[in-house]
Design a protein around this motif. Structure first.
Motif, PDB file in Angstrom:
ATOM      1  N   GLU A  69      -5.431  37.473  21.327  1.00  0.00           N
ATOM      2  CA  GLU A  69      -4.842  38.571  22.321  1.00  0.00           C
ATOM      3  C   GLU A  69      -3.619  38.849  22.249  1.00  0.00           C
ATOM      4  O   GLU A  69      -2.702  39.152  23.316  1.00  0.00           O
ATOM      5  N   MET A 111      -4.124  40.836  31.150  1.00  0.00           N
ATOM      6  CA  MET A 111      -5.527  40.833  30.902  1.00  0.00           C
ATOM      7  C   MET A 111      -6.358  42.179  31.855  1.00  0.00           C
ATOM      8  O   MET A 111      -7.298  42.376  31.376  1.00  0.00           O
ATOM      9  N   GLN A 126     -16.824  37.451  25.007  1.00  0.00           N
ATOM     10  CA  GLN A 126     -16.533  36.561  26.333  1.00  0.00           C
ATOM     11  C   GLN A 126     -16.238  37.614  27.446  1.00  0.00           C
ATOM     12  O   GLN A 126     -15.243  38.682  27.009  1.00  0.00           O
ATOM     13  N   TYR A 133      -8.719  28.618  38.225  1.00  0.00           N
ATOM     14  CA  TYR A 133      -7.972  29.046  39.377  1.00  0.00           C
ATOM     15  C   TYR A 133      -8.661  28.993  40.781  1.00  0.00           C
ATOM     16  O   TYR A 133      -8.334  29.339  41.688  1.00  0.00           O
ATOM     17  N   CYS A 173      -7.971  26.813  29.657  1.00  0.00           N
ATOM     18  CA  CYS A 173      -7.678  28.313  30.062  1.00  0.00           C
ATOM     19  C   CYS A 173      -7.084  28.731  28.764  1.00  0.00           C
ATOM     20  O   CYS A 173      -6.986  28.080  27.773  1.00  0.00           O
ATOM     21  N   LYS A 220      -1.698  31.352  26.368  1.00  0.00           N
ATOM     22  CA  LYS A 220      -0.616  32.429  26.135  1.00  0.00           C
ATOM     23  C   LYS A 220       0.605  32.003  26.472  1.00  0.00           C
ATOM     24  O   LYS A 220       1.782  32.280  26.037  1.00  0.00           O
TER      25      LYS A 220
END
Ligand code: GLN
Ligand code: ZN
Length: 768
Positions: A498, A504, A611, A658, A740, A743
């Protein structure tokens, strides 16, 4: 006389002045006095806006340096004992300690396994169904309250000195206790008796300071409240009434339903209801609220950015006015905290779109127009009404908004478009044969470190300083690097990392028709953090593939399966300002269709695993239980529309984080993803127990380490978590992955953590 007021105003500032001042203060660049000066200036300007729009009161108490709930913790002197405040700290020092914690020694790095270093901040959680996060008060049986009203009284004095009529806004006592958390399992409601005298004392002081009204926010009246909580309202408000200042009880976000008669009966001088979220309750409230009370109608949407349909508002208000001999006030549905300050001159939005929108400042003006029209007749504001009508008519007729091709494509979807061709067991067999993965297959959630170099390249490209081809080359180099690292680590299912994505949702919104992005449409998320949600204004369509080239390039570099990475329709919907001219369900279905075509294009390009992230599925859940099934129904269908266009051999993953998911497990299972990866490590796999007990049917990757910390997890820790997971979920259905995306991490710790993770998976394989 119809009065106008607001429940609260954005405090961050038109140019995010408060954010920048806070961050400078935290870096030690400006002192408290300078920070206070910025705050006082912002308040003065915001009150001037309210005055200029002809509001009958300015709102005082809605300003907060970090969060209004945290301010109440200090106002009522109930900071948890664990912070060890001695009273020698300044109020701001106390506030920022509650909000940000104290790191004596970075616990994350010391590896001792204790949690006792430093002082963790108060927990943060979402304010009802908004994206605003408040600091959660901590209560226990020993909690004592002590009133510290000076800072609030100073603000009242500031407003009075500027010549304003003041209405103070506070969170009401029941909602304040409800929003807190009882650390020792103590009964929060039992604290009410000791809290109420302080509220009474405060109300009397506010009255003496010149407040004409006090607004007490009790949004919990829109929840399915336990009986003892709703019962407590009467006693509480009888006491508060005794303080002698007129009270406006404010409810919002959700229909009152069974609490409606209670809300009408309480001994207060006025009641505010949300006429946007619960228009059907305006009539019963108008009938039941005694005439000596003020009815404040939340008529302008405080949660969204569309210019109001003023004719529809007037039509909604007229029967209310006819039914009531008592006073009616007009207001936004809730605090304007949840919308940007203004969008009227936003440099990134085109001129036409700007005329369709209303930020907080424009909403003040809408109140004024409505008030004038109802008081002096429509001719008094004929020009304003005409301008609003013209903008609305243009929006309704715009070919950018309504696209027959999108409607036709949705209508053409067969009824079973949200079903995979075969049941999971059959797909699983086909996929196992195709991918031939080892037991406990390893993967990651999608993103790899967004390094300063990546961000600098994107910034230069956006400024026009880096040509498209050069940016493309730079991102491909990042992808190639990510692939090499993953191969060297021995991961089983790879991702491209990514690198090319800023965010996102934004990444997809920018490529889809129907979305716009403002330059300055910031909304406070928590503390100094703001988000700039996309504006979803029109029918959604995908003019061209969005991720196929990057993913196919990544796949060309490796023989291992490359997982395509998409954001799901519910999450895109949830994190945008969405249309108010069609149901959310329909907008979501349009996004789903766009994602579906992306998924099938990826499949056609040879990508065998895709995904579809849905971290926001849980947060879209309605506040009222009775509306939840309907939401989960259309949200689930949207996900499945996106996911079900592929052959049995294509493996669909989803990812969630989350949130606690245990209350929506059946809905998650109904998504029928082949694999779900979820955040579980911070709850020590407790979350997974729910999946086990529910007998979740498909494959699961419970996160084995927390990506929020730079700490490198030990192999042994992850082995322990995986053993724990194997006890509740059959081992042949388990995947191994972090909680998760990565990044926010740096490469060295990422590689070290994943190396240990792969080692953990191998240990478990060897045991089997
Ligand atoms: N694929 C995204 C990432 O790895 C998922 C982010 C999220 O769940 N919030 O960053
Ligand atoms: Zn996540």
């Amino acid at each position: 006389m119809i009065k106008t007021h607001i429940l609260g105003y954005p405090r961050i500032g038109a140019q995010r002045e408060l954010k920048f001042a806070l961050e400078r203060h935290w870096r030690g660049e400006i002192d408290e006095l300078a920070l206070e000066a910025v705050a006082a200036d912002l308040r003065a300007r915001h009150w001037a806006d309210q005055r200029a729009a002809g509001l009958d009161f300015v709102s005082v108490g809605d300003f907060a340096f970090y969060d209004q709930v945290a301010d109440h913790v200090l106002l009522f002197g109930c900071a948890p004992a664990r912070f060890g405040f001695t009273g020698t700290e300044t109020p701001l020092q106390q506030l920022f300690t509650l909000a940000r914690g104290v790191a004596t020694e970075a616990h994350d790095d010391c590896g001792c396994g204790h949690t006792s270093h430093g002082k963790p901040a108060l927990e943060m959680t979402k304010w009802f169904d908004t994206n605003y996060h408040y600091l959660v008060p901590e209560f226990d049986a020993a909690t004592r309250f002590a009133l510290a009203p000076d800072r609030l009284l100073d603000q009242v004095a500031q407003a009075r000195a500027l010549g304003h009529a003041v209405k103070v806004t506070l969170v009401g006592p029941l909602s304040f206790l409800w929003l807190g958390k009882a650390k020792d399992g103590a009964d929060r409601l039992a604290l009410l008796e000791s809290l109420l005298p302080l509220y009474c004392d405060l109300l009397a002081r506010l009255k003496a300071a010149g407040a004409e009204w006090v607004q007490l926010d009790e949004p919990i009246l829109g929840l399915d409240l336990p009986g003892d909580w709703s019962l407590a309202f009467e006693r509480a408000y009888h006491l508060l009434h005794g303080a002698g200042v007129p009270l406006l009880l404010a409810t919002y976000f959700s229909p009152l339903q069974e609490n409606l008669s209670l809300a009408c009966k309480l001994p207060v001088a006025g009641l505010h209801v949300d006429g946007v979220r619960a228009p059907e309750e305006l009539r019963p409230v108008a009938d039941w609220l005694p005439d000596h009370k003020v009815l404040s109608v939340g008529i302008v949407d405080g949660r969204n950015i569309w210019r109001a349909d003023l004719d529809a508002c007037l039509e909604r208000l007229r029967p209310v006015l006819e039914r009531r001999a008592g006073a009616v006030w007009l207001a936004p549905s809730c605090s304007l905290l949840h919308v940007p300050f203004t969008l009227a001159h936003d440099a990134a939005l085109d001129a036409e779109l700007r005329t369709w929108l209303a930020g907080a400042r424009e909403k003040l003006n809408e109140l004024r127009i409505l008030q004038q029209a109802l008081t002096h007749g429509e001719q008094a504001v004929a020009m304003d009404l005409a301008a609003a009508r013209a903008a609305l008519a243009a929006r309704r007729a715009s070919p950018r908004v309504s696209r027959p091709d999108v409607a036709a494509a949705l209508a053409a979807l067969p009824p079973d478009a949200d079903r995979r061709a075969s049941p999971f067991a059959q797909r699983q067999a086909v996929q196992r044969a195709r991918f031939d993965l080892p037991a406990f297959p390893t993967t990651t959630i999608g993103s790899f470190p967004q390094t300063p170099a990546i961000r600098a390249a994107r910034a230069a490209w956006r400024r026009g300083d880096l040509a498209d081809a050069a940016y493309d080359t730079a991102m491909r180099a990042e992808i190639a690097h990510a692939v090499r690292v993953q191969e060297a680590l021995g991961l089983d299912v790879l991702v491209h990392g990514e690198a090319e994505r800023n965010d996102m949702v934004e990444y997809f919104g920018e490529q889809l028709d129907g979305f716009a992005f403002s330059a300055n449409g910031w909304v406070q998320s928590y503390g100094s953090r703001c988000v700039k949600p996309p504006v979803l204004y029109g029918d959604v369509a995908r003019p061209a593939p969005m991720t196929v080239a990057w993913t196919a390039y990544a796949q060309s570099l490796t023989a291992r399966p490359m997982k395509g990475m998409l954001t799901g329709p519910v999450t895109i919907l949830q994190w945008s300002f969405v249309r108010d001219d069609q149901p959310r369900a329909l907008t979501c279905a349009q996004i789903a269709l766009a994602i579906r075509t992306e998924v099938t294009d990826l499949e056609r390009a040879g990508i065998g695993i895709v995904q579809i992230d849905e971290p926001a599925l849980r947060e879209g859940l309605p506040l009222r239980r009775a509306s939840r099934d309907a939401y989960l129904d259309w949200a689930g269908r949207a996900f499945r529309i996106a996911a079900s266009g592929v052959a049995d051999a294509t493996q669909i993953h989803t990812h969630m984080c989350y949130a606690e998911f245990n209350d929506i497990l059946p809905a998650i299972a109904a998504l029928d993803a082949d694999v779900i990866t979820i955040e579980t490590s911070r709850s020590d796999m407790e979350l997974l127990a729910g999946f086990g007990a529910f007998a979740y049917p498909n494959e699961i990757g419970p996160g084995v380490y927390d990506i929020h910390s730079p700490r490198v997890p030990a192999t042994a820790d992850m082995v322990r978590l995986l053993r724990k997971a194997s006890a509740v979920v059959p081992a042949d259905r388990l995947w191994v992955n972090p909680d998760c995306g990565l990044k926010t991490r740096a490469w060295p710790e990422t590689e070290a953590a994943l190396r240990n993770m792969v080692a953990a998976a191998r240990l478990l394989r060897d045991e089997a």
